[in-house]
Design a protein around this motif. Structure first.
Motif, mmCIF file in Angstrom:
data_model
loop_
_atom_site.group_PDB
_atom_site.id
_atom_site.type_symbol
_atom_site.label_atom_id
_atom_site.label_comp_id
_atom_site.label_asym_id
_atom_site.label_seq_id
_atom_site.Cartn_x
_atom_site.Cartn_y
_atom_site.Cartn_z
ATOM 1 N N ALA A 131 0.813 -1.214 0.000
ATOM 2 C CA ALA A 131 0.000 0.000 0.000
ATOM 3 C C ALA A 131 0.846 1.264 0.000
ATOM 4 C CB ALA A 131 -0.913 0.021 1.222
ATOM 5 N N VAL A 132 2.112 1.174 0.455
ATOM 6 C CA VAL A 132 2.918 2.373 0.550
ATOM 7 C C VAL A 132 4.067 2.386 -0.449
ATOM 8 C CG1 VAL A 132 2.352 2.759 2.957
ATOM 9 C CG2 VAL A 132 4.322 1.347 2.391
ATOM 10 N N SER A 133 4.310 1.306 -1.130
ATOM 11 C CA SER A 133 5.352 1.287 -2.147
ATOM 12 C C SER A 133 4.904 0.372 -3.268
ATOM 13 C CB SER A 133 6.687 0.813 -1.556
ATOM 14 O OG SER A 133 6.596 -0.530 -1.144
ATOM 15 N N GLY A 137 9.579 1.623 -7.438
ATOM 16 C CA GLY A 137 9.597 2.938 -6.826
ATOM 17 C C GLY A 137 8.903 2.966 -5.484
ATOM 18 N N THR A 138 9.089 4.088 -4.786
ATOM 19 C CA THR A 138 8.511 4.305 -3.465
ATOM 20 C C THR A 138 7.774 5.632 -3.472
ATOM 21 O OG1 THR A 138 10.325 3.106 -2.422
ATOM 22 C CG2 THR A 138 9.033 4.538 -1.007
ATOM 23 N N PHE A 139 6.644 5.666 -2.780
ATOM 24 C CA PHE A 139 5.892 6.908 -2.688
ATOM 25 C C PHE A 139 6.530 7.840 -1.649
ATOM 26 C CE2 PHE A 139 2.145 4.274 -4.220
ATOM 27 C CZ PHE A 139 2.237 4.753 -5.512
ATOM 28 N N GLY A 141 5.391 9.268 1.092
ATOM 29 C CA GLY A 141 5.151 9.020 2.508
ATOM 30 C C GLY A 141 6.144 8.046 3.126
ATOM 31 N N PRO A 142 6.250 6.822 2.572
ATOM 32 C CA PRO A 142 7.183 5.866 3.159
ATOM 33 C C PRO A 142 8.635 6.314 3.080
ATOM 34 C CG PRO A 142 6.242 5.017 1.119
ATOM 35 C CD PRO A 142 5.432 6.211 1.500
ATOM 36 N N LEU A 143 8.995 7.040 2.022
ATOM 37 C CA LEU A 143 10.373 7.522 1.942
ATOM 38 C C LEU A 143 10.639 8.544 3.030
ATOM 39 C CD1 LEU A 143 13.127 7.627 0.602
ATOM 40 C CD2 LEU A 143 12.213 9.258 -1.063
ATOM 41 N N ALA A 144 9.688 9.443 3.254
ATOM 42 C CA ALA A 144 9.856 10.433 4.310
ATOM 43 C C ALA A 144 9.990 9.752 5.673
ATOM 44 C CB ALA A 144 8.675 11.410 4.315
ATOM 45 N N VAL A 145 9.161 8.714 5.914
ATOM 46 C CA VAL A 145 9.248 7.989 7.180
ATOM 47 C C VAL A 145 10.601 7.318 7.324
ATOM 48 C CG1 VAL A 145 8.325 6.014 8.456
ATOM 49 C CG2 VAL A 145 6.758 7.638 7.361
ATOM 50 N N LYS A 146 11.088 6.713 6.241
ATOM 51 C CA LYS A 146 12.369 6.011 6.288
ATOM 52 C C LYS A 146 13.516 6.965 6.613
ATOM 53 C CE LYS A 146 12.952 2.778 3.327
ATOM 54 N NZ LYS A 146 13.150 1.992 2.075
ATOM 55 N N LEU A 147 13.428 8.190 6.112
ATOM 56 C CA LEU A 147 14.484 9.172 6.354
ATOM 57 C C LEU A 147 14.280 9.950 7.645
ATOM 58 C CD1 LEU A 147 14.955 10.671 2.758
ATOM 59 C CD2 LEU A 147 16.348 8.934 3.891
ATOM 60 N N GLY A 148 13.079 9.859 8.213
ATOM 61 C CA GLY A 148 12.796 10.616 9.423
ATOM 62 C C GLY A 148 12.566 12.088 9.172
#
Length: 253
Positions: A131-133, A137-139, A141-148
């Motif tokens: 649902a998030v990727s 590719g990655t959307f 939201g999940p990329l922002a979460v992964k990077l903090g």
């Protein structure tokens, strides 16, 4: 300049040109730019140079590799105007720029090491929900979460050209591929190191031009070599400039 030309020797423009591999027009241009002190003239209007001019030319040519044409010109112009303090200030600024470039290189290397560490997959890590990727590719939201960080930060980086996500043709959502994630991680590490977006942009461009992080290792080695060459060139330029300053002392007295 009030020198006794018979006692200090005469040099024609062609003499200076031959000794430095330049054209006589270049010698005249250097004089007009203030790189060389003003030449005396014969009764017929011909320029007459001296060993002092030859040393000025050697100093300028030695300053070029370490300081660049504009700064080297400004240094010589300041010396020839007896503004030695201004010349030293310009030299100090060049050394400060070299130090800043060394710090930037160190920051890039630190960021790459940190990036390699954080990008390494952890054992037994569950895959992200579909649902998030999505494959390829990655959307945002999940990329922002992964990077903090916040999604707004990624959008800001996109406006600065630091990441270049594509748009999903069906939803219009941003999709970050592996290169985008790499650039975002590198940007994140450099921002944590205190670097501004405009300072990071050319570094990201280097990563892209190199084709990734691994090929960038060669670029970093070349970067080290260029900085070392600039440092040594500054030493050579300083020695020739000091010789010119010593020769000018009787003239200035």
């Amino acid at each position: 300049m009030g020198r006794n030309l018979q006692s200090v020797g005469r040099l024609r423009p062609v003499d200076l040109a031959r000794g430095s591999g330049l054209s006589t027009q270049a010698i005249r241009n250097y004089e007009e730019a203030g790189i060389l002190p003003a030449a005396d003239r014969t009764p017929h209007g011909y320029r007459v140079y001296t060993p002092l001019h030859a040393q000025a030319l050697r100093a300028f040519l030695a300053l070029l590799p370490g300081h660049g044409h504009q700064t080297a010109t400004s240094i010589m112009r300041a010396v020839n105007q007896d503004a030695v303090g201004e010349a030293f200030r310009l030299i100090d600024e060049s050394h400060a720029q070299l130090l800043d470039d060394r710090r930037t290189l160190q920051a890039v290397e630190n960021a790459l090491r940190e990036l390699a560490f954080t990008a390494a997959p952890e054992p037994d890590t569950a895959p992200e929900p579909a649902a998030v990727s999505r494959p390829g590719g990655t959307f945002i939201g999940p990329l922002a979460v992964k990077l903090g960080i916040r999604p707004a930060t990624l959008r800001k980086w996109e406006r600065a050209g630091l990441v270049r996500p594509r748009r999903d043709p069906r939803t219009g959502y941003r999709v970050y591929d592996a290169a985008d994630v790499r650039d975002a991680r590198l940007t994140h590490q450099l921002r944590r190191g205190g670097y501004l977006l405009e300072q990071i942009a050319p570094l990201i461009a280097q990563v892209r031009a190199a084709g990734g992080l691994e090929p960038l290792e060669t670029a970093l080695c070349d970067w080290h070599g260029r900085l070392s060459a600039r440092g040594r060139a500054m030493l050579t330029g300083a020695a020739e400039l000091e010789a010119y300053l010593r020769e000018r002392e009787p003239v200035m007295a």
